[in-house]
Design a protein around this motif. Structure first.
Motif, PDB file in Angstrom:
ATOM      1  N   PHE A  26       0.963  -1.223  -0.076  1.00 14.60           N
ATOM      2  CA  PHE A  26      -0.216  -0.121   0.022  1.00 14.60           C
ATOM      3  C   PHE A  26       0.820   1.220   0.029  1.00 14.60           C
ATOM      4  O   PHE A  26       0.749   2.340  -0.917  1.00 14.60           O
ATOM      5  N   ILE A  27       1.784   1.334   0.710  1.00 19.58           N
ATOM      6  CA  ILE A  27       2.664   2.441   1.035  1.00 19.58           C
ATOM      7  C   ILE A  27       3.350   2.675  -0.262  1.00 19.58           C
ATOM      8  O   ILE A  27       3.629   3.845  -0.764  1.00 19.58           O
ATOM      9  N   GLY A  28       4.111   1.478  -0.891  1.00 22.04           N
ATOM     10  CA  GLY A  28       4.802   1.495  -2.302  1.00 22.04           C
ATOM     11  C   GLY A  28       3.837   2.292  -3.114  1.00 22.04           C
ATOM     12  O   GLY A  28       4.488   3.164  -4.168  1.00 22.04           O
ATOM     13  N   GLY A  29       2.557   1.863  -3.316  1.00 16.99           N
ATOM     14  CA  GLY A  29       1.759   2.301  -4.555  1.00 16.99           C
ATOM     15  C   GLY A  29       1.541   3.997  -4.170  1.00 16.99           C
ATOM     16  O   GLY A  29       1.285   4.751  -5.219  1.00 16.99           O
ATOM     17  N   TYR A  30       1.294   4.190  -2.829  1.00 15.66           N
ATOM     18  CA  TYR A  30       0.869   5.546  -2.451  1.00 15.66           C
ATOM     19  C   TYR A  30       2.150   6.526  -2.607  1.00 15.66           C
ATOM     20  O   TYR A  30       1.962   7.657  -3.417  1.00 15.66           O
TER      21      TYR A  30
END
Length: 333
Positions: A26-30
């Motif tokens: 999730f953080i990577g996509g954000y």
């Protein structure tokens, strides 16, 4: 140019097992979304957990027109980030079988920062971080001294003055979802500052009265533990009655009818602070909404006898005397 962004609702959401084991994804996509819209050739992006610090070097001596155009570009970029972020949340939620109903909060300032090795420091970073913290439940807070004019197509922003811990009063633009939130007077300043308040009462068929009393939480900076009605600052272009109704809705979660012909004036006086004028009204409840507040330790309906037996010093200022005078006016109508 300094921008802080933070994911709202992240902490509680991330505690779910399905989410926790997939947080890196999730953080990577954000962060990928932030890098896409704030490219490296114009911005430095520093990840901060579920937030990020974005910095861009600006040309010196910009004109007011150039500053406003800069803000227009930033707001347009934020809108694109918001759209991609909501798409990312929806796709992530479907992939793990757990809703990701999250939003972003933004703080924006313009000013100097210091480079210290691989990091940055300075007053503007601190101020921008605090402004981002004010962007709740989500939305954008902009330093109004840095950006005195809004772009024509910027949408609805509200002028406010927020009191930031360790910084003081800061003039800001805020998006409507932020402006609509209840903020204790200790942290919010309207310009000019005028107060409105309401004392809500109910009457039975025999004309016996009950009054709605609210005891301020012990940790409130102003008048801790004192009894009050409901009220706060009047907004720009808002009538007295509208202001009272707004405060009851957002502070106590209830609708009221404001008896605008029954009122009295009051003043708030604090050491080393300007005198703040106010006007207090009698109100009646509308519907059967049960009052509730996180800023009060106790809310209750008191009979008139109970009210009159409470010592005057337990109330904020001259509130008890003012209520008695208003009730006399009401009975004399």
């Amino acid at each position: 140019m300094v921008i802080f962004v933070d994911v709202r609702g992240f902490t509680k959401w991330s505690e779910a097992n399905e989410v926790f084991i997939n947080l890196d994804s999730f953080i990577g996509g954000y962060l990928k979304i932030l890098h896409k819209h704030f490219p490296a050739e114009r911005y430095s992006v520093k990840p901060l957990g579920d937030g990020a610090l974005l910095l861009s070097q600006l040309p010196p001596n910009q004109t007011q027109r150039e500053v406003t155009q800069l803000l227009a570009r930033v707001l347009n970029t934020i809108a694109k980030v918001e759209r991609d972020f909501q798409r990312h949340c929806a796709e992530f939620g479907k992939s793990i079988g757990h809703d990701a109903q999250l939003n972003l909060g933004w703080g924006i300032v313009r000013g100097k920062v210091l480079r210290t090795g691989d990091d940055w420091a300075g007053h503007n970073l601190n101020k921008c971080s605090r402004l981002c913290g004010e962007a709740r439940p989500f939305g954008i807070v902009i330093d109004r001294d840095d950006f005195p004019q809004l772009p024509r197509d910027s949408g609805k922003f509200v002028r406010q003055v927020r009191r930031l811990r360790g910084i003081g009063d800061v003039a800001v633009w805020v998006t409507p979802e932020i402006a609509s939130q209840f903020v204790p007077r200790e942290r919010l300043r309207e310009t000019p500052e005028v107060h409105i308040a309401g004392m809500c009462f109910a009457e039975d068929s025999e004309r016996r009265l009950r009054l709605l009393l609210a005891r301020r939480s012990a940790d409130r900076q102003l008048f801790p533990g004192k009894i009050e009605g409901c009220g706060g600052q009047l907004r720009h272009s808002e009538t007295f009655g509208e202001g009272v109704q707004r405060h009851f809705q957002f502070e106590l979660g209830m609708d009221v009818e404001v008896l605008t012909d029954l009122h009295c004036f009051y003043e708030i006086r604090e050491p080393d602070a300007p005198v703040i004028p106010g006007i207090r009204f009698l109100c009646r409840p509308v519907g059967d909404n049960k009052p509730d507040s996180t800023n009060h330790s106790q809310i209750w309906w008191a009979s008139e006898d109970e009210f009159r037996n409470i010592p005057a010093q337990e109330f904020v200022g001259e509130l008890k005397r003012e209520i008695i005078d208003l009730l006399q006016q009401y009975r004399a109508r």
